[in-house]
Design a protein around this motif. Structure first.
Motif, PDB file in Angstrom:
ATOM      1  N   LYS A  13       0.898  -1.257  -0.002  1.00 33.57           N
ATOM      2  CA  LYS A  13      -0.070   0.047  -0.131  1.00 33.57           C
ATOM      3  C   LYS A  13       0.880   1.359   0.029  1.00 33.57           C
ATOM      4  CE  LYS A  13      -3.628  -2.168   2.569  1.00 33.57           C
ATOM      5  NZ  LYS A  13      -4.650  -2.127   3.765  1.00 33.57           N
ATOM      6  N   VAL A  14       0.366   2.106  -1.066  1.00 35.14           N
ATOM      7  CA  VAL A  14       1.226   3.294  -1.054  1.00 35.14           C
ATOM      8  C   VAL A  14       0.356   4.607  -1.060  1.00 35.14           C
ATOM      9  CG1 VAL A  14       2.786   4.749  -2.425  1.00 35.14           C
ATOM     10  CG2 VAL A  14       2.997   2.323  -2.621  1.00 35.14           C
ATOM     11  N   LEU A  15       0.594   5.680   0.039  1.00 33.98           N
ATOM     12  CA  LEU A  15      -0.128   6.673  -0.012  1.00 33.98           C
ATOM     13  C   LEU A  15       0.957   7.695  -0.638  1.00 33.98           C
ATOM     14  CD1 LEU A  15      -2.344   8.697   0.682  1.00 33.98           C
ATOM     15  CD2 LEU A  15      -1.296   9.099   2.937  1.00 33.98           C
ATOM     16  N   LEU A  16       0.288   8.514  -1.909  1.00 33.86           N
ATOM     17  CA  LEU A  16       0.891   9.615  -2.528  1.00 33.86           C
ATOM     18  C   LEU A  16       0.352  10.770  -2.353  1.00 33.86           C
ATOM     19  CD1 LEU A  16       3.046  10.422  -5.027  1.00 33.86           C
ATOM     20  CD2 LEU A  16       1.255   9.783  -6.476  1.00 33.86           C
ATOM     21  N   VAL A  17       1.378  11.774  -1.887  1.00 33.52           N
ATOM     22  CA  VAL A  17       0.815  13.152  -1.672  1.00 33.52           C
ATOM     23  C   VAL A  17       1.279  14.109  -2.558  1.00 33.52           C
ATOM     24  CG1 VAL A  17       0.185  14.821   0.255  1.00 33.52           C
ATOM     25  CG2 VAL A  17       0.523  12.187   0.831  1.00 33.52           C
ATOM     26  N   ASP A  18       0.792  14.706  -3.415  1.00 36.24           N
ATOM     27  CA  ASP A  18       1.131  15.551  -4.671  1.00 36.24           C
ATOM     28  C   ASP A  18       0.224  16.475  -4.888  1.00 36.24           C
ATOM     29  OD1 ASP A  18       2.280  16.593  -6.953  1.00 36.24           O
ATOM     30  OD2 ASP A  18       3.982  15.451  -6.474  1.00 36.24           O
ATOM     31  N   HIS A  40      -4.057   8.321  -4.096  1.00 35.18           N
ATOM     32  CA  HIS A  40      -3.208   9.623  -4.326  1.00 35.18           C
ATOM     33  C   HIS A  40      -4.144  10.665  -3.563  1.00 35.18           C
ATOM     34  CE1 HIS A  40      -2.655  13.170  -7.502  1.00 35.18           C
ATOM     35  NE2 HIS A  40      -1.909  13.172  -6.446  1.00 35.18           N
ATOM     36  N   VAL A  41      -3.487  11.636  -2.944  1.00 34.26           N
ATOM     37  CA  VAL A  41      -4.476  12.916  -2.372  1.00 34.26           C
ATOM     38  C   VAL A  41      -3.445  13.953  -2.646  1.00 34.26           C
ATOM     39  CG1 VAL A  41      -5.498  11.396  -0.596  1.00 34.26           C
ATOM     40  CG2 VAL A  41      -3.109  12.317  -0.117  1.00 34.26           C
ATOM     41  N   VAL A  42      -4.278  15.033  -2.511  1.00 33.19           N
ATOM     42  CA  VAL A  42      -3.568  16.393  -3.166  1.00 33.19           C
ATOM     43  C   VAL A  42      -3.081  17.342  -1.931  1.00 33.19           C
ATOM     44  CG1 VAL A  42      -4.429  16.367  -5.350  1.00 33.19           C
ATOM     45  CG2 VAL A  42      -5.646  17.440  -3.674  1.00 33.19           C
ATOM     46  N   SER A  43      -3.432  16.817  -0.571  1.00 33.17           N
ATOM     47  CA  SER A  43      -2.958  17.905   0.484  1.00 33.17           C
ATOM     48  C   SER A  43      -2.432  17.445   1.652  1.00 33.17           C
ATOM     49  CB  SER A  43      -4.143  18.903   0.497  1.00 33.17           C
ATOM     50  OG  SER A  43      -5.260  18.225   0.987  1.00 33.17           O
ATOM     51  N   LEU A  59       5.004   5.917   2.018  1.00 34.88           N
ATOM     52  CA  LEU A  59       4.165   7.171   2.003  1.00 34.88           C
ATOM     53  C   LEU A  59       5.282   8.262   0.903  1.00 34.88           C
ATOM     54  CD1 LEU A  59       1.957   9.203   2.867  1.00 34.88           C
ATOM     55  CD2 LEU A  59       3.392   9.717   4.880  1.00 34.88           C
ATOM     56  N   ILE A  60       4.829   8.524  -0.055  1.00 33.19           N
ATOM     57  CA  ILE A  60       5.543   9.302  -0.978  1.00 33.19           C
ATOM     58  C   ILE A  60       4.985  10.914  -0.730  1.00 33.19           C
ATOM     59  CG2 ILE A  60       6.326   9.980  -3.214  1.00 33.19           C
ATOM     60  CD1 ILE A  60       5.820   6.869  -3.776  1.00 33.19           C
ATOM     61  N   LEU A  61       5.694  11.941  -0.371  1.00 30.64           N
ATOM     62  CA  LEU A  61       5.310  13.479  -0.112  1.00 30.64           C
ATOM     63  C   LEU A  61       6.117  14.171  -0.729  1.00 30.64           C
ATOM     64  CD1 LEU A  61       5.482  13.207   3.965  1.00 30.64           C
ATOM     65  CD2 LEU A  61       3.486  13.525   2.672  1.00 30.64           C
ATOM     66  N   ASP A  62       5.169  14.903  -1.566  1.00 32.38           N
ATOM     67  CA  ASP A  62       5.654  16.360  -2.096  1.00 32.38           C
ATOM     68  C   ASP A  62       6.292  17.217  -1.129  1.00 32.38           C
ATOM     69  OD1 ASP A  62       6.305  18.571  -3.806  1.00 32.38           O
ATOM     70  OD2 ASP A  62       4.038  18.435  -4.672  1.00 32.38           O
ATOM     71  N   MET A  63       7.422  17.901  -1.602  1.00 30.97           N
ATOM     72  CA  MET A  63       8.184  18.911  -0.663  1.00 30.97           C
ATOM     73  C   MET A  63       7.210  20.310  -0.444  1.00 30.97           C
ATOM     74  SD  MET A  63      10.425  17.172   0.900  1.00 30.97           S
ATOM     75  CE  MET A  63      11.399  18.562   1.665  1.00 30.97           C
TER      76      MET A  63
END
Length: 71
Positions: A13-18, A40-43, A59-63
């Motif tokens: 399971k991966v949660l992508l935040v971008d 995939h979530v945006v915030s 968990l992959i997070l946008d900086m």
């Protein structure tokens, strides 16, 4: 068992935040094609809400997000 099979077992399971929709959809499609479940979530707010109900392995997070940073 190949490396891909081993990784799939460890990270399912991966949660992508971008906040970039097109990029996020592309990454999500690729991960799902490789056999991972990807949300995939945006915030950061939506990520926090998601983490209340699921426990991703990765968990992959946008900086730089509209409501904060990935740190």
């Amino acid at each position: 068992m190949s490396n891909t099979d081993e990784n799939s077992y460890l990270i399912s399971k991966v949660l992508l935040v971008d906040d970039e929709q097109a990029f996020g959809r592309a990454v999500q499609r690729r991960l799902e094609k490789d056999g991972y479940f990807c949300d995939h979530v945006v915030s950061l707010e939506r990520a926090r809400e998601s983490l209340k109900t699921q426990s991703p392995s990765l968990l992959i997070l946008d900086m730089k997000l509209p409501d904060g940073n990935g740190l």
